[in-house]
Design an enzyme around this catalytic site. Structure first.
Site, PDB file in Angstrom:
ATOM      1  N   GLU A   1       0.716  -1.198   0.104  1.00  0.00           N
ATOM      2  CA  GLU A   1       0.039   0.042  -0.163  1.00  0.00           C
ATOM      3  C   GLU A   1       0.902   1.223   0.069  1.00  0.00           C
ATOM      4  O   GLU A   1       0.742   2.243  -0.830  1.00  0.00           O
ATOM      5  CB  GLU A   1      -0.906  -0.108   1.129  1.00  0.00           C
ATOM      6  CG  GLU A   1      -1.715   1.161   1.348  1.00  0.00           C
ATOM      7  CD  GLU A   1      -2.693   1.032   2.500  1.00  0.00           C
ATOM      8  OE1 GLU A   1      -2.922   2.030   3.251  1.00  0.00           O
ATOM      9  OE2 GLU A   1      -3.408   0.044   2.537  1.00  0.00           O
TER      10      GLU A   1
ATOM     11  N   ARG B   1       4.143  33.677 -16.889  1.00  0.00           N
ATOM     12  CA  ARG B   1       3.384  34.541 -15.837  1.00  0.00           C
ATOM     13  C   ARG B   1       4.451  35.721 -15.547  1.00  0.00           C
ATOM     14  O   ARG B   1       5.709  35.303 -15.177  1.00  0.00           O
ATOM     15  CB  ARG B   1       3.163  33.873 -14.488  1.00  0.00           C
ATOM     16  CG  ARG B   1       2.688  34.890 -13.458  1.00  0.00           C
ATOM     17  CD  ARG B   1       1.099  35.430 -13.824  1.00  0.00           C
ATOM     18  NE  ARG B   1       0.660  36.319 -12.654  1.00  0.00           N
ATOM     19  CZ  ARG B   1      -0.612  37.052 -12.835  1.00  0.00           C
ATOM     20  NH1 ARG B   1      -0.885  37.186 -14.106  1.00  0.00           N
ATOM     21  NH2 ARG B   1      -0.949  37.577 -11.764  1.00  0.00           N
TER      22      ARG B   1
ATOM     23  N   GLN C   1      14.213  34.810  -7.052  1.00  0.00           N
ATOM     24  CA  GLN C   1      14.579  34.037  -6.429  1.00  0.00           C
ATOM     25  C   GLN C   1      13.763  33.290  -5.403  1.00  0.00           C
ATOM     26  O   GLN C   1      13.852  32.005  -5.309  1.00  0.00           O
ATOM     27  CB  GLN C   1      15.793  34.489  -5.592  1.00  0.00           C
ATOM     28  CG  GLN C   1      16.635  33.404  -4.957  1.00  0.00           C
ATOM     29  CD  GLN C   1      17.865  33.701  -4.334  1.00  0.00           C
ATOM     30  OE1 GLN C   1      17.812  34.778  -3.439  1.00  0.00           O
ATOM     31  NE2 GLN C   1      19.031  33.392  -4.432  1.00  0.00           N
TER      32      GLN C   1
END
Length: 381
Positions: free
Chosen positions: A244, A270, A281
């Site tokens: 799992e 953007r 940065q």
């Protein structure tokens, strides 16, 4: 890293063609918190549920590493995180233990349906009074008066796939005084007299993967429903939890990879203050951190899987891999929301859903606190 064979790559490419269809209406389905029956049928049609199971049952006979690679790719390509979680529950928590530990009668009865998805699987461990402390479970099974079966009484909660499942692997106490050796796993069908399924429980994330409570009131099951043998429940559960964690959290790696790529593209296009936001940065560092988290998680998960397949002790490795992937996924999702700013907070971009889904990974399959406690114990602390 692993060098995949041509057959493995062909299988990946064949399944990749389904990703877009499995992502259909993912935001609306999450909003409505419904299990997507139509998409489950597509999952069945794709053959994904057949991957780790033997060919004699209709499976594809692939190993753990191949299964993980396909699930990582699914995490990258499919935006319905709840659906993927239901797939992992079905594969790892029901199919894997029945194939590995089930009697011939159990396999003949159930494996074909699990392979083709006509039978949906779930498993039940947690109880209202015991979560991380599984040894405190109170649900019990006793031999029936005629000795032909068992009678189960008690309840389970937070059962993923529970509202839609046809078959349940349920862990209960058969010998209360024997600790871990007193727990037995049973395979129980929906509709068994004395077994009832509670209403779906609303939750924060993974909302298309339903969960609920289960109730057992003098629920009688035949002896052949015992999985592995009386008292072997925790040994079975240990195997299941390894599968799992390896499979569920390699999905998170795929999700982190998708989010990383999306943020790189967004940071390049953007613009703010006449510059791409990636030139700042503070944004660039977040993206670098996202890359380090996903690559570190991937390495740990695949490395642990290889050691597990070689029968090495991976107790510490499993906990570290789970911590890296689950907490890295939350941090990655949070960074993506920040990089996208106001857009990241909006439902239509899907990133706030990613964040809600990611939080669950720090809780299921053993909380972050439990994983750290296990690692500390392995260090002798």
């Amino acid at each position: 890293m692993i060098a995949w064979t041509e057959d493995q790559l062909r299988l990946r490419d064949a399944l990749r063609r389904w990703h877009e269809r499995l992502s259909a209406d993912h935001i609306e389905l999450d909003r409505r918190a419904v299990f997507p029956d139509a998409l489950w049928r597509l999952v069945c049609e794709s053959g994904l549920l057949r991957v780790p199971f033997d060919e004699r049952w209709g499976g594809l006979g692939q190993d753990l590493l191949t299964t993980m690679s396909l699930l990582e790719d699914l995490g990258h390509g499919c935006r319905n995180g709840g659906l993927i979680f239901s797939i992992c529950t079905h594969l790892c928590s029901t199919g894997v233990p029945i194939q590995r530990f089930g009697s011939t009668a159990l396999k003949d009865r159930y494996m074909a349906g699990l392979c083709d998805g006509a039978t949906i699987g779930a498993h039940a461990i947690t109880e209202p009074g015991s979560g991380s402390d599984a040894l405190s479970m109170r649900t019990t099974a006793r031999l029936s008066a005629d000795g032909d079966g068992y009678v189960i009484n008690g309840s389970k909660t937070f059962v993923s796939n529970g509202p839609v499942a046809d078959l349940f692997v349920v862990y209960v106490r058969t010998e209360p005084k024997h600790g871990a050796l007193g727990v037995t796993a049973f395979v129980i069908e929906r509709g068994t007299p004395g077994f009832s399924i509670g209403r779906p429980i609303e939750k924060m994330g993974l909302r298309t993967s339903p969960l609920c409570e289960l109730f057992f009131d003098d629920c009688r099951v035949p002896k052949f429903s015992v999985l592995g043998g009386p008292g072997l429940g925790f040994s079975i559960l240990d195997h299941v939890m390894k599968w799992e964690i390896l499979c569920s959290f390699i999905v998170n790696v795929g999700e982190m990879r998708y989010r990383f790529e999306r943020c790189v593209d967004y940071a390049k296009t953007r613009r703010q203050f006449d510059r791409p936001i990636g030139s700042f940065q503070s944004v660039a560092n977040k993206i670098v951190d996202m890359l380090m988290r996903l690559e570190t998680s991937r390495i740990w998960l695949y490395q642990t899987a290889r050691r597990f397949l070689n029968d090495e002790n991976v107790t510490t490795d499993i906990s570290i891999a789970k911590l890296l992937a689950s907490e890295g996924n939350v941090a990655s999702a949070m960074d993506a929301v920040q990089i996208f700013g106001g857009n990241g907070y909006m439902t239509e971009f899907g990133l706030e859903k990613d964040l809600r889904n990611a939080v669950a990974g720090t809780i299921y399959s053993g909380t972050s606190e439990i994983q750290r406690d296990r690692i500390a114990k392995m260090l002798g602390l």
